[in-house]
Write a protein that holds these residues in place. Structure first.
Motif, PDB file in Angstrom:
ATOM      1  N   PRO A  51       0.660  -1.197   0.161  1.00 12.41           N
ATOM      2  CA  PRO A  51       0.157  -0.225   0.138  1.00 12.41           C
ATOM      3  C   PRO A  51       0.696   1.256  -0.175  1.00 12.41           C
ATOM      4  O   PRO A  51       0.316   2.439  -0.182  1.00 12.41           O
ATOM      5  CB  PRO A  51      -0.845  -0.285   1.217  1.00 12.41           C
ATOM      6  CG  PRO A  51      -0.817  -1.767   1.706  1.00 12.41           C
ATOM      7  CD  PRO A  51       0.541  -2.167   1.088  1.00 12.41           C
ATOM      8  N   TRP A  52       2.188   1.142   0.554  1.00 10.18           N
ATOM      9  CA  TRP A  52       2.914   2.292   0.435  1.00 10.18           C
ATOM     10  C   TRP A  52       3.027   2.818  -0.954  1.00 10.18           C
ATOM     11  O   TRP A  52       3.303   4.125  -1.195  1.00 10.18           O
ATOM     12  CB  TRP A  52       4.132   1.920   1.062  1.00 10.18           C
ATOM     13  CG  TRP A  52       4.284   1.778   2.579  1.00 10.18           C
ATOM     14  CD1 TRP A  52       4.273   0.836   3.213  1.00 10.18           C
ATOM     15  CD2 TRP A  52       4.256   3.123   3.146  1.00 10.18           C
ATOM     16  NE1 TRP A  52       4.121   1.037   4.574  1.00 10.18           N
ATOM     17  CE2 TRP A  52       4.164   2.565   4.816  1.00 10.18           C
ATOM     18  CE3 TRP A  52       4.149   4.407   3.376  1.00 10.18           C
ATOM     19  CZ2 TRP A  52       4.223   3.238   5.759  1.00 10.18           C
ATOM     20  CZ3 TRP A  52       4.167   5.136   4.262  1.00 10.18           C
ATOM     21  CH2 TRP A  52       4.143   4.477   5.674  1.00 10.18           C
ATOM     22  N   ILE A  53       2.767   2.145  -2.087  1.00 15.46           N
ATOM     23  CA  ILE A  53       3.237   2.752  -3.293  1.00 15.46           C
ATOM     24  C   ILE A  53       2.086   4.087  -3.543  1.00 15.46           C
ATOM     25  O   ILE A  53       2.515   4.860  -4.212  1.00 15.46           O
ATOM     26  CB  ILE A  53       2.747   1.569  -4.410  1.00 15.46           C
ATOM     27  CG1 ILE A  53       3.106   2.244  -5.951  1.00 15.46           C
ATOM     28  CG2 ILE A  53       1.312   0.928  -4.566  1.00 15.46           C
ATOM     29  CD1 ILE A  53       4.520   2.729  -6.014  1.00 15.46           C
ATOM     30  N   TYR A  54       1.055   3.991  -2.918  1.00 16.62           N
ATOM     31  CA  TYR A  54       0.017   4.948  -3.123  1.00 16.62           C
ATOM     32  C   TYR A  54       0.729   6.416  -2.620  1.00 16.62           C
ATOM     33  O   TYR A  54       0.528   7.488  -3.041  1.00 16.62           O
ATOM     34  CB  TYR A  54      -1.384   4.518  -2.541  1.00 16.62           C
ATOM     35  CG  TYR A  54      -2.009   3.430  -3.104  1.00 16.62           C
ATOM     36  CD1 TYR A  54      -2.229   3.484  -4.385  1.00 16.62           C
ATOM     37  CD2 TYR A  54      -2.473   2.441  -2.152  1.00 16.62           C
ATOM     38  CE1 TYR A  54      -3.066   2.187  -4.926  1.00 16.62           C
ATOM     39  CE2 TYR A  54      -3.216   1.466  -2.611  1.00 16.62           C
ATOM     40  CZ  TYR A  54      -3.326   1.292  -4.120  1.00 16.62           C
ATOM     41  OH  TYR A  54      -4.084   0.234  -4.374  1.00 16.62           O
ATOM     42  N   ALA A  55       1.114   6.142  -1.389  1.00 12.57           N
ATOM     43  CA  ALA A  55       1.692   7.405  -0.621  1.00 12.57           C
ATOM     44  C   ALA A  55       2.808   7.666  -1.456  1.00 12.57           C
ATOM     45  O   ALA A  55       3.142   8.960  -1.633  1.00 12.57           O
ATOM     46  CB  ALA A  55       2.009   7.059   0.642  1.00 12.57           C
ATOM     47  N   LEU A  56       3.755   6.845  -1.967  1.00  9.04           N
ATOM     48  CA  LEU A  56       4.758   7.323  -2.897  1.00  9.04           C
ATOM     49  C   LEU A  56       4.450   8.068  -4.146  1.00  9.04           C
ATOM     50  O   LEU A  56       5.145   9.140  -4.264  1.00  9.04           O
ATOM     51  CB  LEU A  56       5.870   6.050  -3.068  1.00  9.04           C
ATOM     52  CG  LEU A  56       7.074   6.398  -3.627  1.00  9.04           C
ATOM     53  CD1 LEU A  56       7.995   7.151  -2.604  1.00  9.04           C
ATOM     54  CD2 LEU A  56       8.126   5.019  -3.969  1.00  9.04           C
ATOM     55  N   PRO A  78      10.949  10.808 -10.526  1.00 13.70           N
ATOM     56  CA  PRO A  78      10.438   9.727 -11.324  1.00 13.70           C
ATOM     57  C   PRO A  78       8.829   9.339 -11.169  1.00 13.70           C
ATOM     58  O   PRO A  78       8.777   8.275 -10.961  1.00 13.70           O
ATOM     59  CB  PRO A  78      11.438   8.562 -11.270  1.00 13.70           C
ATOM     60  CG  PRO A  78      11.549   8.827  -9.704  1.00 13.70           C
ATOM     61  CD  PRO A  78      11.576  10.335  -9.422  1.00 13.70           C
ATOM     62  N   SER A  79       7.888  10.496 -11.330  1.00 15.16           N
ATOM     63  CA  SER A  79       6.602  10.225 -10.888  1.00 15.16           C
ATOM     64  C   SER A  79       6.105   9.284 -12.036  1.00 15.16           C
ATOM     65  O   SER A  79       5.388   8.395 -11.527  1.00 15.16           O
ATOM     66  CB  SER A  79       5.673  11.448 -10.652  1.00 15.16           C
ATOM     67  OG  SER A  79       6.030  12.112 -12.011  1.00 15.16           O
ATOM     68  N   GLY A  80       6.193   9.624 -13.224  1.00 13.51           N
ATOM     69  CA  GLY A  80       5.730   8.784 -14.269  1.00 13.51           C
ATOM     70  C   GLY A  80       6.237   7.235 -14.355  1.00 13.51           C
ATOM     71  O   GLY A  80       5.404   6.489 -14.345  1.00 13.51           O
ATOM     72  N   VAL A  81       7.361   7.072 -13.819  1.00 11.28           N
ATOM     73  CA  VAL A  81       8.091   5.729 -13.664  1.00 11.28           C
ATOM     74  C   VAL A  81       7.327   4.899 -12.718  1.00 11.28           C
ATOM     75  O   VAL A  81       6.983   3.782 -12.793  1.00 11.28           O
ATOM     76  CB  VAL A  81       9.593   5.930 -13.589  1.00 11.28           C
ATOM     77  CG1 VAL A  81      10.207   4.175 -13.398  1.00 11.28           C
ATOM     78  CG2 VAL A  81      10.266   6.539 -14.561  1.00 11.28           C
ATOM     79  N   LEU A  82       6.977   5.359 -11.479  1.00 11.16           N
ATOM     80  CA  LEU A  82       6.372   4.980 -10.388  1.00 11.16           C
ATOM     81  C   LEU A  82       4.968   4.568 -10.822  1.00 11.16           C
ATOM     82  O   LEU A  82       4.495   3.267 -10.073  1.00 11.16           O
ATOM     83  CB  LEU A  82       6.331   6.053  -9.148  1.00 11.16           C
ATOM     84  CG  LEU A  82       7.804   6.189  -8.527  1.00 11.16           C
ATOM     85  CD1 LEU A  82       7.624   7.239  -7.315  1.00 11.16           C
ATOM     86  CD2 LEU A  82       8.168   4.942  -7.848  1.00 11.16           C
ATOM     87  N   VAL A  83       4.236   5.562 -11.405  1.00 13.07           N
ATOM     88  CA  VAL A  83       2.760   4.975 -11.762  1.00 13.07           C
ATOM     89  C   VAL A  83       2.833   3.945 -12.602  1.00 13.07           C
ATOM     90  O   VAL A  83       2.087   2.906 -12.697  1.00 13.07           O
ATOM     91  CB  VAL A  83       2.211   6.446 -12.388  1.00 13.07           C
ATOM     92  CG1 VAL A  83       0.782   5.948 -13.106  1.00 13.07           C
ATOM     93  CG2 VAL A  83       2.051   7.705 -11.491  1.00 13.07           C
ATOM     94  N   ILE A  84       3.830   3.882 -13.727  1.00 10.62           N
ATOM     95  CA  ILE A  84       3.856   2.710 -14.588  1.00 10.62           C
ATOM     96  C   ILE A  84       4.201   1.681 -13.825  1.00 10.62           C
ATOM     97  O   ILE A  84       3.690   0.642 -14.040  1.00 10.62           O
ATOM     98  CB  ILE A  84       4.903   3.070 -15.605  1.00 10.62           C
ATOM     99  CG1 ILE A  84       4.389   4.183 -16.866  1.00 10.62           C
ATOM    100  CG2 ILE A  84       5.211   1.882 -16.424  1.00 10.62           C
ATOM    101  CD1 ILE A  84       4.981   4.638 -17.701  1.00 10.62           C
ATOM    102  N   SER A  85       5.323   1.786 -12.792  1.00 16.23           N
ATOM    103  CA  SER A  85       5.615   0.566 -12.083  1.00 16.23           C
ATOM    104  C   SER A  85       4.543  -0.024 -11.380  1.00 16.23           C
ATOM    105  O   SER A  85       4.416  -1.242 -11.212  1.00 16.23           O
ATOM    106  CB  SER A  85       6.938   0.895 -11.129  1.00 16.23           C
ATOM    107  OG  SER A  85       8.003   1.360 -12.064  1.00 16.23           O
ATOM    108  N   GLY A  86       3.722   0.704 -10.670  1.00 16.77           N
ATOM    109  CA  GLY A  86       2.695   0.385 -10.069  1.00 16.77           C
ATOM    110  C   GLY A  86       1.637  -0.321 -10.780  1.00 16.77           C
ATOM    111  O   GLY A  86       0.987  -1.507 -10.442  1.00 16.77           O
ATOM    112  N   ALA A  87       1.173   0.250 -11.661  1.00 18.18           N
ATOM    113  CA  ALA A  87       0.199  -0.458 -12.994  1.00 18.18           C
ATOM    114  C   ALA A  87       0.600  -1.745 -13.323  1.00 18.18           C
ATOM    115  O   ALA A  87       0.049  -2.652 -13.720  1.00 18.18           O
ATOM    116  CB  ALA A  87      -0.153   0.451 -13.826  1.00 18.18           C
TER     117      ALA A  87
END
Length: 204
Positions: A12-17, A32-41
């Motif tokens: 769940p920490w991925i949401y906060a990050l 790297p916000s876009g990379v984090l969103v892509i990684s989560g998806a």
């Protein structure tokens, strides 16, 4: 490193990050916000149909889009109140000066789609949000376009990571290819933003 990233995207920490990164990258475009969103998806796609999977793509999209709008408005408010101090900072950079002048002209012509396009370009979000505040555009003129930009960018990033991983079969490959596609879209947006505005038609 890969194992750490994998465990993080599955918690769940991925949401906060994601929220923190997207919120702050209007001030620090290197995050790297876009990379984090892509990684989560991608992690959501790799989890398949498992019950109560984390992250959930709908929640991830909502978090990324909301954080994008909140970051835009924070930068807008900062520029609105900074006044001459921001002018002095911008004046030190010829590139920023030209970008802000062009933004002001575009928004004055009602070119709100520029806000959406700039959301994909490197540092474009920063220029647009700060420029809207500096030129004292009304919230009603800027906020709807910021919402559309945030939803468009978040939807594109989530779709890249999720469907890229489904098609390619592995999360790491889906993330790599999707990240490349995100940067390609950013490069295209940057090129389009540099194109000169069309000259007004001559009156008879």
């Amino acid at each position: 490193m890969i194992e750490t990233m994998g465990s993080l995207t599955a918690s769940p920490w991925i949401y906060a990050l994601v929220a923190m990164s997207v919120l702050l990258d209007v001030f620090l475009p290197v995050l790297p916000s876009g990379v984090l969103v892509i990684s989560g998806a991608a992690a959501a796609a790799a989890a398949g149909g498992q019950p109560a999977r984390v992250p959930d793509v709908a929640v991830l999209l909502a978090v990324a889009a909301t954080a994008s709008v909140l970051g835009d408005m924070a930068a807008y408010r900062l520029a609105l109140r900074a006044g001459p101090r921001l002018d002095r900072v911008i004046a030190r950079s010829r590139r920023l000066t030209r970008a802000h002048e062009r933004l002001g002209e575009a928004l004055a012509r009602g070119g709100g789609l520029l806000v959406v396009l700039a959301r994909f370009a490197p540092a474009g979000r920063s220029v647009v949000s700060l420029g809207a505040g500096k030129t004292r555009r009304k919230v009603a003129e800027f906020l709807p376009w910021s919402v559309l930009a945030g939803i468009s960018w978040a939807s594109y990033s989530v779709a890249l990571g999720y469907f890229g991983t489904q098609w390619l079969g592995t999360a790491w490959l889906g993330t790599a290819v999707s990240t490349a596609a995100l940067f390609a879209a950013g490069s295209l947006a940057a090129v389009l933003l540099r194109r000169p505005a069309p000259a007004p038609a001559a009156t008879a």
